[in-house]
Design an enzyme around this catalytic site. Structure first.
Site, PDB file in Angstrom:
ATOM      1  N   VAL A   1      40.548  39.477  38.703  1.00 46.00           N
ATOM      2  CA  VAL A   1      41.906  40.004  38.543  1.00 46.00           C
ATOM      3  C   VAL A   1      42.700  39.131  37.569  1.00 46.00           C
ATOM      4  O   VAL A   1      43.394  39.640  36.677  1.00 46.00           O
ATOM      5  CB  VAL A   1      42.624  40.115  39.901  1.00 46.00           C
ATOM      6  CG1 VAL A   1      44.076  40.544  39.714  1.00 46.00           C
ATOM      7  CG2 VAL A   1      41.891  41.101  40.806  1.00 46.00           C
ATOM      8  N   ASP A   2      42.612  37.823  37.724  1.00 49.49           N
ATOM      9  CA  ASP A   2      43.289  36.918  36.804  1.00 49.49           C
ATOM     10  C   ASP A   2      42.808  37.130  35.372  1.00 49.49           C
ATOM     11  O   ASP A   2      43.608  37.201  34.431  1.00 49.49           O
ATOM     12  CB  ASP A   2      43.034  35.464  37.206  1.00 49.49           C
ATOM     13  CG  ASP A   2      44.007  34.961  38.261  1.00 49.49           C
ATOM     14  OD1 ASP A   2      45.088  35.552  38.395  1.00 49.49           O
ATOM     15  OD2 ASP A   2      43.681  33.984  38.948  1.00 49.49           O
TER      16      ASP A   2
END
Length: 402
Positions: free
Chosen positions: A173-174
């Site tokens: 996600v990052d």
């Protein structure tokens, strides 16, 4: 700056990276890869949080920090001091792009919010990265990749059917949020050429996490429930995934019915599996996978990996070895592509730096500078951009501002 390569696409663009950890720094690194001058602001003593994550490289760097901070300069500023905040504002006035991922309201508290900074720079592109919608009820919640992987449904689609929810091996996600953020900044830079105006870009980890559910997300909406988890297998293509040969694992992806026929006849020498009505098309193979796949696994396990790979390649079927991470990084393929570079390091002797994945006109974009030691560019950047004298810099250092 001295390391600016004027032949790169973003040469002449200056980025003030006020972010830390992963999503924001990844965005800054992508822009730096394209030639932007990226000034990373860090606390004088602690630096970025990730300087204390992973394996140590010298006194101030780690593998985690180095993975997202190539092609940057490090400038130390204590943003809790009035002098540090003022210097940051002055740097923003000299920049085209500002990236920040402070806690909700943190940038505004420091006098570094968009409304404040755009007062003297109407064409400023300002990218805010947060965990959740900055205009929604969860705006103040901190964003952590592992939490967002759970909340965005990513853990629910990852792993084997009989296992509990499983996160991705990397902070997916990052990383995707950082890449999406870089794309948004590039779009804003392109638009600015026409309008002369900047933009406030707002990115949320949850939004990006949900987007990367991709086709699984749309299937879930049609089904009204979670799609089944298949681990390394494919929901609608059979055979597909990781199989164990006699001497090690390999990946096989039989994508079409003609490939399946060649696979059975030429690779595993089982023409009888072609003629059965249960296995003629992908749709029926997927429906009968519980019968077919164990049979294929038994045939594959009888043969050496090298033999299988040679036959598969000759039959035009996608295939490959399953390598360990170190094997992949040190493989001939990676070496020929120039994907892992080595730089001299004043303390560690040398350090590895992954190269940008982009090629322009046949040439890979360069690693212009290795990830910086903490504060290595403070004096040079503040002197050249803001005209601070060496005496003033010494005074600010004595006061703990830089």
């Amino acid at each position: 700056m001295s390391n600016l390569n004027s032949s790169l696409p973003l040469a002449g663009v200056r980025v003030l990276d006020l972010s830390r950890v992963l999503a924001g720094p990844w965005c800054g690194m992508v822009l730096g890869d394209f030639g932007a001058e990226v000034i990373k602001v860090e606390h004088p003593k602690r630096g970025d949080d990730t300087r204390d994550w992973g394996l140590r490289v010298g006194a101030t760097e780690t593998t985690y920090f180095n993975s997202v901070n190539r092609n940057k300069r490090s400038v130390c500023l204590d943003l809790q001091t009035a002098e540090g905040q003022q210097i940051a504002r002055e740097l923003a006035q000299q920049s085209d792009v500002v990236i920040q991922n402070f806690k909700f309201g943190g940038a505004e508290k420091l006098g570094l919010g968009y409304e404040r900074l755009k007062e003297g720079r109407e064409d400023l592109i300002y990218c805010s990265i947060s965990g959740y919608d900055r205009r929604g009820p969860e705006a103040a919640r901190p964003g952590y990749d592992v939490v967002l992987q759970g909340e965005a449904g990513l853990m629910a689609l990852n792993g084997e059917r009989d296992q509990p929810p499983l996160k991705f091996g990397v902070a997916a996600v990052d990383l995707f949020t950082g890449m999406y953020s870089a794309q948004a900044v590039l779009a804003a830079l392109f638009e600015r050429r026409k309008t002369g105006k900047g933009r406030h870009i707002e990115m949320a980890l949850f939004d990006c996490g949900l987007m990367i559910t991709s086709y699984y997300g749309l299937e879930s909406m049609i089904m009204g429930e979670d799609p089944p988890r298949y681990g390394n297998a494919h929901p609608s293509i059979v055979p597909y995934g990781v199989f164990d040969a006699e001497d090690g694992p390999l990946v096989i992806a039989v994508g079409t019915n003609r490939q399946y026929e060649r696979f059975c006849r030429e690779v595993i020498e089982r023409p009888d599996l072609v003629d059965e009505d249960r296995f003629r098309t992908n749709i029926v193979r997927a429906a009968n996978r519980e019968v077919l796949v164990p049979e294929l696994k038994r045939e594959i396990a009888k043969r050496k990996r090298e033999v299988l790979l040679e036959r598969l390649a000759r039959a035009g079927i996608p295939c490959g070895e399953v390598l360990g991470l170190h094997e992949a990084l040190t493989s001939q393929r990676a070496a020929e592509a120039g994907l892992v570079t080595t730089y001299a390091h004043p303390e560690a002797g040398s350090t590895h730096v992954l190269a940008p994945p982009y090629r322009f006109d046949g040439a890979r974009l360069p690693v212009r500078s290795a990830p910086p030691q903490l504060g290595e560019g403070t004096n040079e950047v503040l002197h050249s951009l803001l005209g601070l004298s060496h005496e003033r810099l010494s005074q600010l250092k004595a006061e703990g501002v830089v």
